[in-house]
Design an enzyme around this catalytic site. Sequence first.
Site, PDB file in Angstrom:
ATOM      1  N   CYS A  70       0.856  -1.184   0.000  1.00 53.63           N
ATOM      2  CA  CYS A  70       0.000   0.000   0.000  1.00 53.63           C
ATOM      3  C   CYS A  70       0.897   1.241   0.000  1.00 53.63           C
ATOM      4  CB  CYS A  70      -0.893  -0.006   1.233  1.00 53.63           C
ATOM      5  SG  CYS A  70      -1.737   1.566   1.473  1.00 53.63           S
ATOM      6  N   TYR A 308     -24.877  -5.571  26.104  1.00 54.89           N
ATOM      7  CA  TYR A 308     -24.253  -4.841  24.987  1.00 54.89           C
ATOM      8  C   TYR A 308     -24.615  -5.553  23.676  1.00 54.89           C
ATOM      9  CZ  TYR A 308     -21.443  -3.400  29.002  1.00 54.89           C
ATOM     10  OH  TYR A 308     -21.028  -2.973  30.225  1.00 54.89           O
ATOM     11  N   CYS A 406     -12.982  -6.564  22.443  1.00 54.96           N
ATOM     12  CA  CYS A 406     -12.143  -6.043  21.348  1.00 54.96           C
ATOM     13  C   CYS A 406     -10.895  -5.362  21.907  1.00 54.96           C
ATOM     14  CB  CYS A 406     -12.944  -5.096  20.461  1.00 54.96           C
ATOM     15  SG  CYS A 406     -13.783  -3.808  21.370  1.00 54.96           S
TER      16      CYS A 406
HETATM   17  N1  SAH Z   1     -23.007  -7.653  20.659  1.00 51.84           N
HETATM   18  C1  SAH Z   1     -23.181  -6.775  19.527  1.00 51.84           C
HETATM   19  C2  SAH Z   1     -22.638  -5.377  19.759  1.00 51.84           C
HETATM   20  C3  SAH Z   1     -21.279  -5.251  20.402  1.00 51.84           C
HETATM   21  S1  SAH Z   1     -20.545  -3.654  20.349  1.00 51.84           S
HETATM   22  C4  SAH Z   1     -22.611  -7.393  18.285  1.00 51.84           C
HETATM   23  O1  SAH Z   1     -21.807  -8.322  18.339  1.00 51.84           O
HETATM   24  O2  SAH Z   1     -22.959  -6.954  17.193  1.00 51.84           O
HETATM   25  C5  SAH Z   1     -20.909  -2.953  21.893  1.00 51.84           C
HETATM   26  C6  SAH Z   1     -22.316  -2.459  22.018  1.00 51.84           C
HETATM   27  O3  SAH Z   1     -22.483  -1.933  23.339  1.00 51.84           O
HETATM   28  C7  SAH Z   1     -22.693  -1.338  21.067  1.00 51.84           C
HETATM   29  O4  SAH Z   1     -23.873  -1.689  20.394  1.00 51.84           O
HETATM   30  C8  SAH Z   1     -22.932  -0.131  22.000  1.00 51.84           C
HETATM   31  O5  SAH Z   1     -23.947   0.727  21.540  1.00 51.84           O
HETATM   32  C9  SAH Z   1     -23.344  -0.814  23.283  1.00 51.84           C
HETATM   33  N2  SAH Z   1     -23.135  -0.065  24.540  1.00 51.84           N
HETATM   34  C10 SAH Z   1     -22.159   0.833  24.819  1.00 51.84           C
HETATM   35  N3  SAH Z   1     -22.246   1.244  26.098  1.00 51.84           N
HETATM   36  C11 SAH Z   1     -23.301   0.588  26.654  1.00 51.84           C
HETATM   37  C12 SAH Z   1     -23.884   0.588  27.957  1.00 51.84           C
HETATM   38  N4  SAH Z   1     -23.396   1.348  28.947  1.00 51.84           N
HETATM   39  N5  SAH Z   1     -24.930  -0.217  28.175  1.00 51.84           N
HETATM   40  C13 SAH Z   1     -25.424  -0.988  27.184  1.00 51.84           C
HETATM   41  N6  SAH Z   1     -24.925  -1.039  25.928  1.00 51.84           N
HETATM   42  C14 SAH Z   1     -23.862  -0.257  25.653  1.00 51.84           C
END
Ligand code: SAH
Length: 449
Positions: A70, A308, A406
């Site tokens: 790249c 989450y 992550c």
């Molecule tokens: N499990 C899902 C999303 C993971 S990402 C998947 O695999 O697709 C993390 C997620 O946590 C995001 O959607 C974000 O909006 C949410 N999030 C962030 N802070 C939060 C909180 N305090 N309480 C609940 N959800 C939250």
Amino acid sequence: MKNDVIEIEITDITPEGFGVGRHDGKVVFVADTAVGDKAGAIVMKELKNRSFAKVFEILSPSQDRIDSDCAVSRKCGGCAFRHISYEAEKALKRKFVGDAMKRIGNLDIEIKETVSANPENYRNKVQYPFSMGKNGECIYGYYARRSHRIIEHNGCKLQEPIFEQIASFTAETANKLFIPPYDETNGKGVLRHIVMRKNRKGEVLVCLVVARNNRKIPVLADAIAEKFGNIVGIHQNINKRRDNVIFGDETERLVGAEVLKDTLCGKTFEISPRSFYQVNADMAEKLYSRAKELLNEREKPSIILDLYCGAGTIGLCVADEGDMLCGVEIIDSAVENANVNAKLNGRNEKNTLFVCGDASLGVNECKKKFGTPDTIIVDPPRKGLEKEVIETVVNASPKQVLYISCDPATLARDCKIFAEYGYKTDKAEPFDLFPRTGHVESIVCLSKQ
Ligand code: SAH
């Protein structure tokens, strides 16, 4: 000292892609080097206990080193590891997870080989900032490392060409329509970001993030939609904030569909522009399938709490028909998606509940509807779990806590706390959802001892 020319051997590497060596007893970080490189470098910055140097000559290359394919990889903040082989990168990511578990989590556990799939063209989502070019024109690109300077590029290998085609047409058309790009130094201008997401069929949903209403944005949206047949919808999000957060609170549909539909693990998912969705669908499928395997060791039927939960993807992929499923998520459009996704995948209000709110409320919400959860999944953002969330989770006394993370550092920190409450694991499994970048996902199944 600054500007000193040094010879250095690289013995380690950081997740940002900085090689690490020692000179005169001090740690030196050298960008774009690999473990085993002997390099000539010039000291750019010297601090009390470490310095930063820039390589000008590789005297003897590391076995892991490859030529970057790249043109902008040294400047762009996207990739950290384009200068080393993908095999070496996978080994490194395994080491990052192991090091974090040991150093931060005080846990000497087995770290599985990094699971991987497609290291190229894997991203299904791209978010480009717009900015003003030298001649006052609208440009787009990725930010340079640790900066907000835009690196224009052509042929980014992390994604498919369609994203650059749409972004480039959008910038050109904005120029023709005299829609000015946003200027973050003074808050003036209109076009802030273009966020695009593609499903496995190749359909694209576009969201134009603007700083303020502008009557020419719908004209721009029509032109984009007309040019690209695979765009299913275009939305506008208004973000009046002066910080780095990409989205504002207001989103409205300008053209076509409200949501993008995609399939994972044989299930169908609707996703709104603001809902979280894994950027690497092939790897998300592997990750969720592994989550299901790990949870299949549980007693069934079970009461599953998915904290989450985003658009409900993990819970809906792992839950069996007889299981009760409760998901909690803070973004309301994602919860709306999750409710639709439950129905699309044959579940109903008797066995499924998605709630919008903070993760710390999850156990209580689940208790009210289904009873105490025996299986809890957590998949938090990079900052990991608040202490309060860990406490509500362990107080529910589930047999298993499945932690998807992550960020190895916060995962390790939280696993240490879980261990103090008697939740232990013998292994962590890295999943490379973001090849060539410094990020790595991991999955850990904690069992009550
Ligand atoms: N499990 C899902 C999303 C993971 S990402 C998947 O695999 O697709 C993390 C997620 O946590 C995001 O959607 C974000 O909006 C949410 N999030 C962030 N802070 C939060 C909180 N305090 N309480 C609940 N959800 C939250």
